[in-house]
Motif scaffolding. Structure first.
Motif, mmCIF file in Angstrom:
data_model
loop_
_atom_site.group_PDB
_atom_site.id
_atom_site.type_symbol
_atom_site.label_atom_id
_atom_site.label_comp_id
_atom_site.label_asym_id
_atom_site.label_seq_id
_atom_site.Cartn_x
_atom_site.Cartn_y
_atom_site.Cartn_z
ATOM 1 N N CYS A 1 26.867 -72.512 90.942
ATOM 2 C CA CYS A 1 26.387 -71.834 92.143
ATOM 3 C C CYS A 1 27.357 -72.072 93.295
ATOM 4 O O CYS A 1 27.833 -73.174 93.509
ATOM 5 N N ARG B 1 22.184 -75.576 88.742
ATOM 6 C CA ARG B 1 23.074 -74.475 89.134
ATOM 7 C C ARG B 1 24.476 -75.030 89.380
ATOM 8 O O ARG B 1 24.962 -75.074 90.503
ATOM 9 N N GLN C 1 20.135 -68.714 88.316
ATOM 10 C CA GLN C 1 20.209 -68.450 89.752
ATOM 11 C C GLN C 1 19.024 -67.588 90.192
ATOM 12 O O GLN C 1 18.407 -67.838 91.232
#
Length: 612
Positions: A515, A512, A504
């Motif tokens: 995320c 990601r 990140q």
């Protein structure tokens, strides 16, 4: 981009390429050996293919490679071995396993649709030498399947020409002319090849639909049989007692046999290197994002969306097709019918029912029994078409696999002789076709069908059994590849989960997974992970160890042992030899350090970028 100097290694060079001794912290001067440092080449025009295949082309290429002789042959063999319930359950359960495997492959493939993807994933996240062995195994499977498919074709032509056929027709037309035609088709530009695969795949699906409809019509009363319904499902514990001691063991054998039918669902990973960005998806992204966002996203980052549909759903399509076919076959012919194919290594007793038919397909046998004029000929023609198109796709996959393994190796001066040879296969011609890899893949096992001119096409002769062993080795090889890919995904999943903060912080795109901010470009999250991956890995090991071993539980037979375990032993041997030759560590790739992980992910992104 200039060639790197000997004392430096550019960022774009992936971890899975040959490294000289000393790269693990050793001093080369202290080794007292003279080692040629590997040279790495930057991507250039003669090492790249055209990205012209759309999603529909990828889907049809995978269909052509999956729906082959396994569909038309294996169902009858499973029905004879363990009865009607096994004909349905074995295809269904192995289909679920293939779906679970493909979910893992799809997630990585949508991020990195790169040449030699299946080999790269294992090399980067599991073990370098294991990745090479996976690439060799995958190439071997499809190069061998090309030759074995031609041999199978001759057996189906014998339905018209009689047992063991006409040697002149077999030798000139089937063993020589048809392979040459398939090579010519594979020499066409990717645009033309994609169009041909689209036509062939559509025709194959139409043929399958006609077969299934006719099986239903036969069951409802067409021909001499009349209405059958579930007449042949009167007992669920029917099995061939000459092959197994009980239904459970026979069912495990059936699962092993059914695995052969699903070889090919992962083909999309081999053809991804020629996939083009989906223009519709690109337009949607342009409407949804600002210009600054788009400036960070080149076409290479959205190629994965072209392969997503095929990778996600081809296994489900195959599962439905095979399970439905197995069910309908079991409704239209009794499990102990003489024309159903039997295990070739099981000796029949004197006077026992022996098939007088020249076909090994339950579909053709059902058509013959129905007495509908020329239906058996039509079904056999469908089977021949499926066999030819499958052989063509096998050649395509083998050539792209070999090209993906060798396309970034440099064969310059100072390199070892084997690296120079391999690098020679990693080049394309003026039309961006890996012609060298394709010709070599076609010639590697083209001699296999010619053996039948001397030994016949039946599996009862020594040569016939040898050819059948070669053909069945492919299923074991692909299950090994499946297991390695799932293991690679498991390690990848835990890697990006453990280092999510570093990923990140570095702002790495498309990796990601965890995320939670507004800008989340992770292309595909497969369901139920990582539990699905662990189940898939256990399923692959179950097929390799338990289901394949069930053939030997009653007594040892050389034929099933070689079919099931010869390639496993060869694969392990290749891996060990690679470890010894490279003096490599006997441990998995280290994924514990965040800086090394970030560097690894960037290199994979660079490979993807270079391929476009």
């Amino acid at each position: 981009m200039s060639r790197p100097q000997e004392d430096e290694r550019p960022d774009w060079v992936p971890d899975w390429y040959p490294e000289p001794p000393g790269d693990n912290g050793e001093n080369i001067e202290q080794l007292n050996v003279r080692v040629a440092r590997p040279l790495y080449v930057s991507p250039n025009a003669n090492r790249m293919v055209k990205r012209k295949l759309r999603g529909v082309h990828l889907f049809m290429i995978t269909v052509n490679g999956t729906l082959g002789t396994g569909l038309y042959w294996r169902g009858g063999q499973i029905l004879e071995l363990a009865g009607p319930l096994a004909a349905l359950l074995s295809f269904f359960l192995v289909g679920l396993l293939s779906w679970a495997v493909m979910q893992c492959i799809t997630e990585m493939l949508c991020i990195w649709p790169i040449p030699g993807a299946l080999s790269v994933y294992v090399s980067e996240f599991v073990d370098f030498e294991l990745g090479i062995a996976v690439g060799i195994a995958y190439w071997f499977t499809y190069s061998l399947s090309f030759g074995a498919g031609i041999a199978t074709l001759a057996a189906e032509v014998d339905f018209w020409t009689g047992a063991n056929g006409d040697k002149a027709i077999d030798g000139v037309v089937i063993y020589l002319m048809i392979p040459l035609i398939l090579v010519v088709i594979n020499c066409a530009g990717v645009e033309m090849y994609g169009l041909l695969e689209l036509v062939f795949g559509t025709a194959k699906i139409l043929c399958l639909a006609i077969v299934l409809v006719m099986l239903i019509v036969i069951n409802l009363g067409a021909g001499k049989q009349g209405y059958l319904g579930f007449k042949y499902w009167d007992s669920l514990k029917q099995f061939d007692n000459k092959a197994a001691d009980n239904w459970g063991i026979a069912f495990l054998m059936c699962m092993s046999i059914a695995t052969f039918a699903y070889v090919g669902v992962e083909i999309v990973a081999a053809s991804a290197l020629e996939s083009a960005p989906d223009p519709r998806w690109a337009r949607r992204r342009s409407e949804d994002r600002t210009g600054s966002d788009l400036s960070q996203r080149s076409h290479d980052t959205i190629v994965g969306n072209t392969v997503k549909l095929t990778a996600k759903y081809i296994s489900l399509f195959a599962t439905i097709a095979y399970s439905l076919s197995g069910l309908l076959v079991s409704l239209d012919i009794p499990w102990n019918h003489c024309q159903l194919p039997r295990l070739s290594w099981i000796k029949s007793a004197v006077g026992e029912c022996v098939s007088s038919s020249n076909t090994a397909s339950a579909f053709v046998a059902i058509a013959s029994e129905s007495m509908i004029p020329h239906l058996a000929d039509v079904f056999n023609a469908f089977l021949i078409f499926a066999c030819v198109t499958c052989a063509s796709t096998n050649l395509y996959v083998a050539s792209r696999t070999l090209f993906g393994l060798t396309s970034r190796l440099d064969g310059g001066k100072g390199q070892r002789w084997h690296l120079r040879i391999l690098a020679w296969f990693g080049r394309t011609n003026s039309r961006k076709i890996p012609l060298r890899a394709m010709v070599f893949s076609s010639l590697a096992f083209v001699w296999v069908p010619f053996l039948q001119l001397r030994g016949g096409v039946t599996s009862t002769t020594p040569i016939g059994r040898f050819i059948e062993i070669l053909a069945q080795m492919g299923s074991g090889a692909v299950v090994i590849v499946w297991a390695c890919e799932v293991l690679a995904f498991i390690r990848y999943y835990h890697c990006i989960s453990h280092h999510r903060s570093a990923i990140q912080q570095q702002g790495l795109s498309q990796v990601r997974r965890f995320c939670k901010d507004d800008y989340n470009d992770y292309p595909y999250r497969s369901p139920l992970q990582p539990f699905l991956a662990y189940i898939a890995l256990a399923g692959c090991l179950f097929i390799l160890i338990v289901a394949n071993g069930a053939f030997l539980w009653r007594r040892f037979h050389l034929f099933p042992f070689l079919s099931s375990y010869l390639f496993v032993l060869v694969f392990i041997g290749v891996w060990i030899v690679l470890k010894l030759v490279r003096d490599a560590r006997w441990s998995f790739v280290d994924l514990s350090k965040p800086d090394k992980v970030v560097q690894k992910l960037r290199k994979l992104h660079d490979i993807r970028l270079a391929a476009t």
